[in-house]
Each structure stands twice: as structure tokens, then as C-alpha cells.
Design a protein around this motif. Structure first.
Motif, PDB file in Angstrom:
ATOM      1  N   CYS A 184       0.823  -1.219   0.000  1.00 53.37           N
ATOM      2  CA  CYS A 184       0.000   0.000   0.000  1.00 53.37           C
ATOM      3  C   CYS A 184       0.855   1.267   0.000  1.00 53.37           C
ATOM      4  N   VAL A 208      -0.674   4.529  -1.723  1.00 50.58           N
ATOM      5  CA  VAL A 208      -1.572   5.117  -0.726  1.00 50.58           C
ATOM      6  C   VAL A 208      -0.836   6.235   0.021  1.00 50.58           C
ATOM      7  N   GLU A 248      -7.736  -0.757   1.080  1.00 43.23           N
ATOM      8  CA  GLU A 248      -6.672  -0.153   0.282  1.00 43.23           C
ATOM      9  C   GLU A 248      -5.940  -1.205  -0.548  1.00 43.23           C
TER      10      GLU A 248
END
Length: 225
Positions: free
Chosen positions: A119, A123, A198
Motif C-alpha cells: 500500500c 496510498v 486499500e
């Protein structure tokens, strides 16, 4: 992965507090269709419109007495023979016991850290740092003995499903933990939920690149050698 069981009600709230049904029983009950009970009463023959009209002044026929039916004997208790476990059931039970006995915090955190590392490529850093804090709290509660065996077992299963990219199964396990063990998971489960969401949205090439890394058990074996 959700288990089916019923826990007694909270005796501190009241002596008649209803029992608590597990997440697995609640989802099973939603899939069962309601029965249509045929409880409509049929009028007796003498009250419907099919009766024969009598001339005026004629006496009404006497109502026949219904014969007295003997009382049915009380139902006897039938003892069903115990069902023998099939080969599939034995294999599943053996795998479940094996997972519960050998799952460690290193195994679970290794899988969750894999998802968090993936992630971090796309992210926002603030989101990843918040998830990392929640996972650290989860790790501390595991080490300090504040998590029960069923929670540890389901978290290991959730982490494995996350690594296999079975998003729906991982999300279903997360919901079952919230319903059945809210007091144990409420402080850190929000981070696991965000991690699942996510990771699900990551590009395929990012996930495939991270999958190439060894699993925690394989890495431990290599270091030992």
C-alpha cells in the motif's frame, strides 16, 4: 470462517437478557426463507352457501355428535445415531486445529506487513502510518495475552486470505470478528478494515510484485539454514 454458536445473555443487564448469536448463525438465518403457514380456517359445511334450504316450519336436523377421539400417546424420544465425519470433515478439522496451535504473531504480522508495504507505493503516507499504529496495537495485545484463541485463529485466516487476494473472504472474516468479539478487536480492527480496502484497490502489477516475496515461514526456514 465464521463460527456458529450461541453465547448466554449478559446477566449484569438483567436476568432475562436474550442470548447473543454469532455472526455465522445470523448470516445463515438471513438465507432461510420464511415458511407459509396454512392456517386459514375452513367454515363447516352447514355455514357455507351449499346447504339445502328447508321448508318453513320444518324442524332443524339434529347435529351429529362427533366421536371422541382417543388421546395420542406422548411422543417418544428418538435418539439419532452419531454422524461419522467424512474424509473432508476430518481434513478441515485437522487443518483448523493445526492453524490454531501453530499460528504465531510473527506469521500474522508478516502477512499484514506485506499488504501494508504494497500500500505504501500508492496510498497516502498518513493513511499507511495510521494503519501501522493499529497493527502495532494488535501486536501488543496478542503478545500480552489479551486476545482469545478464536480471535488469533480468525486473524491468521484473514491475513492468509489477504495474501491470496481473496478480498471478500477477508472482509467477511473482519465483519465476523467485529460482531462476535467487539470488546477485543474494537481498538485496532479499523486499521485492518482500512488495510483490506486499500489493498483491494491496488493495481495488479503492484500486488504481483509483492507476491514474489517469501512468506514468513519460508523466510524463517532460509535464515535457519
Amino acid at each position: 470462517m465464521a463460527e456458529s454458536y450461541v453465547k448466554p445473555g449478559n446477566q449484569e443487564k438483567g436476568w432475562n437478557d436474550p442470548p447473543q448469536f454469532s455472526y455465522g448463525l445470523q448470516t445463515q438465518a438471513q438465507g432461510v426463507q420464511k415458511r407459509n403457514f396454512l392456517n386459514k380456517r375452513v367454515p363447516p359445511p352447514q355455514l357455507d352457501g351449499s346447504q339445502v334450504s328447508l321448508p318453513s316450519g320444518a324442524p332443524l336436523p339434529a347435529k351429529p355428535l362427533s366421536p371422541t377421539l382417543p388421546l395420542a400417546p406422548p411422543p417418544s424420544t428418538v435418539v439419532l445415531p452419531a454422524r461419522r465425519l467424512s474424509a473432508v470433515d476430518c481434513t478441515a478439522l485437522s487443518a483448523s486445529t493445526h492453524t490454531e496451535c501453530e499460528a504465531t504473531i510473527e506469521d500474522v504480522m508478516g502477512l499484514l506487513d506485506w499488504a501494508l508495504t504494497a500500500c505504501r507505493t500508492t496510498v497516502k503516507r498518513q493513511v499507511c502510518d495510521e494503519v501501522s499504529k493499529r497493527l502495532t496495537l494488535f501486536q501488543e495485545m496478542w503478545i500480552s495475552g489479551k486476545l482469545s484463541s478464536p480471535v488469533k485463529k480468525r486473524m491468521y485466516y484473514l491475513a492468509e486470505e489477504l495474501k491470496k487476494q481473496n478480498w471478500d473472504s477477508a472482509d467477511e472474516t473482519h465483519r465476523s470478528l467485529i460482531v462476535d468479539y467487539v470488546n477485543e478487536v474494537s481498538q485496532w480492527m479499523v486499521g485492518v478494515k482500512r488495510l483490506i480496502a486499500e489493498t483491494r484497490n491496488l493495481p495488479t502489477e503492484v500486488l504481483n510484485a509483492e507476491v514474489e516475496g517469501p512468506s514468513p515461514k519460508e523466510d524463517t526456514t532460509q535464515n535457519t539454514q
